[in-house]
Scaffold this motif. Structure first.
Motif, short mmCIF file in Angstrom:
data_model
loop_
_atom_site.label_atom_id
_atom_site.label_comp_id
_atom_site.label_asym_id
_atom_site.label_seq_id
_atom_site.Cartn_x
_atom_site.Cartn_y
_atom_site.Cartn_z
N ALA A 73 0.84 -1.20 0.00
CA ALA A 73 0.00 0.00 0.00
C ALA A 73 0.88 1.26 0.00
O ALA A 73 0.55 2.26 -0.65
CB ALA A 73 -0.92 0.00 1.22
N LEU A 74 2.01 1.22 0.73
CA LEU A 74 2.93 2.36 0.70
C LEU A 74 3.48 2.58 -0.70
O LEU A 74 3.58 3.71 -1.18
CB LEU A 74 4.08 2.13 1.68
N TYR A 104 -1.65 9.83 5.66
CA TYR A 104 -2.39 8.74 4.98
C TYR A 104 -2.41 7.49 5.84
O TYR A 104 -3.46 6.84 6.00
CB TYR A 104 -1.74 8.45 3.62
N ASP A 137 5.93 15.70 1.45
CA ASP A 137 5.18 14.48 1.14
C ASP A 137 5.31 13.46 2.26
O ASP A 137 4.45 12.58 2.41
CB ASP A 137 5.68 13.88 -0.18
N SER A 172 2.13 1.73 -3.54
CA SER A 172 1.07 2.25 -4.42
C SER A 172 0.85 3.74 -4.18
O SER A 172 0.68 4.52 -5.12
CB SER A 172 -0.24 1.48 -4.17
N TRP A 173 0.85 4.12 -2.91
CA TRP A 173 0.65 5.55 -2.60
C TRP A 173 1.77 6.40 -3.19
O TRP A 173 1.53 7.45 -3.78
CB TRP A 173 0.59 5.72 -1.09
N ASP A 231 2.48 14.03 4.43
CA ASP A 231 1.27 13.51 3.80
C ASP A 231 1.22 11.99 3.91
O ASP A 231 0.15 11.41 4.10
CB ASP A 231 1.21 13.93 2.33
N LEU A 232 2.37 11.32 3.75
CA LEU A 232 2.41 9.85 3.84
C LEU A 232 2.01 9.40 5.25
O LEU A 232 1.23 8.46 5.41
CB LEU A 232 3.82 9.36 3.49
N ARG A 247 1.59 6.82 -7.01
CA ARG A 247 0.57 7.74 -7.52
C ARG A 247 1.03 9.18 -7.53
O ARG A 247 0.38 10.03 -8.13
CB ARG A 247 -0.70 7.61 -6.69
N ARG A 248 2.14 9.49 -6.85
CA ARG A 248 2.67 10.84 -6.85
C ARG A 248 3.47 11.05 -8.13
O ARG A 248 4.59 10.55 -8.28
CB ARG A 248 3.57 11.05 -5.63
N ALA A 302 -5.76 5.75 7.36
CA ALA A 302 -6.13 4.35 7.14
C ALA A 302 -6.30 3.62 8.46
O ALA A 302 -7.20 2.79 8.61
CB ALA A 302 -5.06 3.66 6.29
#
Length: 620
Positions: A575-576, A598, A591, A578-579, A594-595, A582-583, A602
């Protein structure tokens, strides 16, 4: 740490107040009989001094804790206790591992109904960090005072109600007085002003008081030997809670040379006057951002160019003008650069102005850093728990070819101290060495182990360029410590060779790093067991890096929370990845916040475990 008196006293006669122990939770409590033989030793004492209670009960407290050099003071404390008084103060003790530490100690006598001394109760806490912070704050305050002296700036404070004026030694010299000779009266200050300037100065001061505004004066003073000097003063009016003026504070600089030059040449005078004004504003700046604004604004105004900026490094180019920024110890800070002058060429006068601005900027940058550091030290003193946490975080090293950023979040509803650690430092071979680690478990013991391993890693990285050798050294350091067999440490360490676009990594049971480039992917490199677990050592693995590379290392707290709020499924490293993928733009420092946001979203709440992140990127 004291011994007692009263040979007839017996261990069984020493009272033990359980309520007192509960009330003093969080501090080491040691109870001895009248002869200094240990009767009770609480859990905090075990943590602080390293001995379990069953190991020390029945032993002489002096033999356990008191270094030889402290025995005379221990005897003095004994005398105080014999007199029936409590003793409180700083004392130095020796822990089980031989480390000497300062403590804050309170010793109190225990008497029977007849006033005979039966025993002593001692309450103590480790004040090492506090004493270091106090010393740091004193050093930084001294350094700031030296900086003001180097700038030849004097400061004053005027109280209207008492008509008293406080000057420092610098301002006394500026007025031609010997240090300490100013009598502190407003009347004496006025008498030192030049007669032709006196009314104008007082008018400006009175106007500022009426408007409760800042003010700026230029005037002459007559020294006792008849010398006439020009001074520039900048003041701010102080007010009470009702907004009424109570006096003023400000600083003064000698501008005699500036004024004389202005009288000789009108054009040069405008530049010098502007420099004098800028020097006060720059020297008074308390933040790096304010220093940069003041310096660049001054450069554009005085030189007349379109752009002035501060750069870390630059080569001279046609149409630009450079002046170095240099610390007082000679180390480079960067350069002050001008561009876009009317007519396309800079004059010698422009260069002289830029050099002066660079001198001011260099001193102001250091002063701002000192001031900000002093404020941080004050906050750490006021909030000791937060200061301890901050003290465990590293000051990351830097490298011209690598941008380094990190984040740390302690677990929720725990002590602020954790066992996660990160660091980065320039190696002797010109590379950037880095590490991230996670000590199993939570609490002060894990935090202490993590801090010790990080310090040991930095020493190893500063003495060589082989990550495998670093890990081997850390393995020996960890094995030599007196730690529980249940503790282990996962980590990744390595170096980045920016010229070869290659990273060499050694992985010891730690989560795989994430490689950033056009996308994001896990680097499933071969590894070995964590520190503290038997097995073949981890090999060094070389990884080729893309042109615009990034490497994100993290501890397991970043992905072991829930995948979505309320779920039982864990988030996981995929999941990390993928996140991050997407950047579309390059991952920036912000960021990382932001991570973490996120991950916490979750999880539905801040994660329970510590979270540490280290981000390495190719410099732009």
């Amino acid at each position: 740490m004291t011994d007692g008196v009263g040979p007839d006293a017996r261990l069984s006669e020493v009272p033990f107040d359980g309520q007192a122990v509960v009330a003093a939770a969080g501090r080491a409590i040691i109870v001895t009989d009248a002869d200094g033989i240990i009767v009770s030793w609480n859990r905090e004492a075990e943590h602080l001094y390293g001995w379990a209670e069953h190991e020390v009960v029945g032993c002489d407290v002096r033999e356990i804790l008191v270094p030889e050099a402290m025995l005379p003071q221990a005897r003095d404390i004994r005398a105080t206790i014999r007199s029936g008084q409590n003793w409180e103060g700083d004392f130095t003790v020796r822990r089980r591992n031989g480390v000497i530490i300062p403590i804050r100690l309170v010793d109190a006598p225990i008497h029977d109904d007849d006033g005979n001394l039966l025993g002593i109760v001692g309450i103590s806490e480790d004040v090492t960090a506090q004493r270091l912070l106090e010393a740091e704050m004193r050093d930084r305050t001294t350094a700031l005072r030296v900086s003001l002296d180097a700038g030849r700036l004097g400061t004053w404070r005027w109280d209207m109600a008492s008509q008293t004026v406080v000057w420092d030694h610098t301002i006394e010299r500026l007025y031609g007085l010997t240090p300490g000779s100013f009598d502190g009266t407003f009347r004496t200050y006025v008498s030192l002003l030049h007669p032709d300037d006196r009314d104008d100065v007082l008018r400006q001061v009175n106007e500022a008081l009426a408007a409760t505004s800042d003010y700026h004066v230029e005037h002459r003073v007559i020294w006792p030997d008849g010398t006439v000097r020009w001074l520039e003063g900048r003041g701010a009016v102080t007010v009470n809670l009702a907004g009424e003026p109570t006096g003023s504070v400000g600083c003064v600089a000698d501008i005699t040379d500036v004024v004389l030059t202005r009288q000789r040449t009108e054009g040069a005078a405008r530049q010098l006057a502007a420099l004098a004004e800028a020097s006060v504003a720059i020297a008074s700046s308390l933040s790096l951002a304010q220093v940069i604004d003041e310096v660049t604004d001054a450069g554009r105004h005085i030189i007349g160019c379109n752009r002035v900026d501060i750069v870390t490094a630059a080569e001279p180019r046609p149409g630009t003008l450079l002046a170095p920024l240099i610390q007082r110890d000679g180390a480079p800070l960067g350069a002050l650069r001008c561009a876009g002058i009317a007519g396309g060429a800079f004059s010698a006068e422009d260069e002289a102005v830029l050099v002066q601005l660079a001198h001011m900027a260099s001193a102001a940058i250091e002063n701002a850093r000192l001031y900000e550091a002093e404020q941080r030290a004050r906050r750490r003193t006021d909030e000791l728990s937060e200061s301890l946490q901050a003290g465990l975080l590293p000051v990351l090293g830097h490298h011209d070819g690598v941008r380094v950023a990190s984040r740390y979040r302690p677990g929720e509803e725990r002590l602020l101290l954790g066992g996660d650690f990160v660091d980065a430092v320039a190696t002797p071979g010109g590379h950037l060495g880095f590490c991230i680690g996670d000590v199993s478990g939570h609490g002060p013991a894990q935090a202490a182990i993590g801090a010790g391993l990080r310090a040991a890693w930095r020493a190893l990285a500063l003495s060589g360029d082989d990550p495998a050798a670093w890990l081997a050294g850390l393995t020996r350091v960890f094995a030599a410590g007196e730690v529980s067999n249940e503790l282990f440490v996962t980590m990744i360490t390595g170096v980045v060779d920016t010229e070869a676009h290659r990273a060499t990594l050694v992985r010891a049971g730690h989560p795989a790093p994430i490689l950033l480039g056009a996308g994001a992917s896990l680097l499933e490199i071969t590894g070995g067991p964590p520190l503290g677990i038997d097995g073949d050592p981890a090999p060094a693995v070389e990884v080729d890096l893309p042109e615009q590379w990034g490497l994100l290392l993290h501890t397991d707290g970043l992905f072991e929370g829930r995948a979505v709020p309320g779920a039982t499924e864990r988030l996981g490293q995929d999941a990390l990845v993928s996140w991050l993928a997407r950047r579309s733009e390059r991952i920036a420092d912000t960021d990382l916040d932001d991570l973490i946001a996120y991950v916490e979203w979750a999880n539905g709440a801040p994660v329970d475990d510590d979270v540490a992140i280290l981000l390495l990127r190719a410099a732009e």
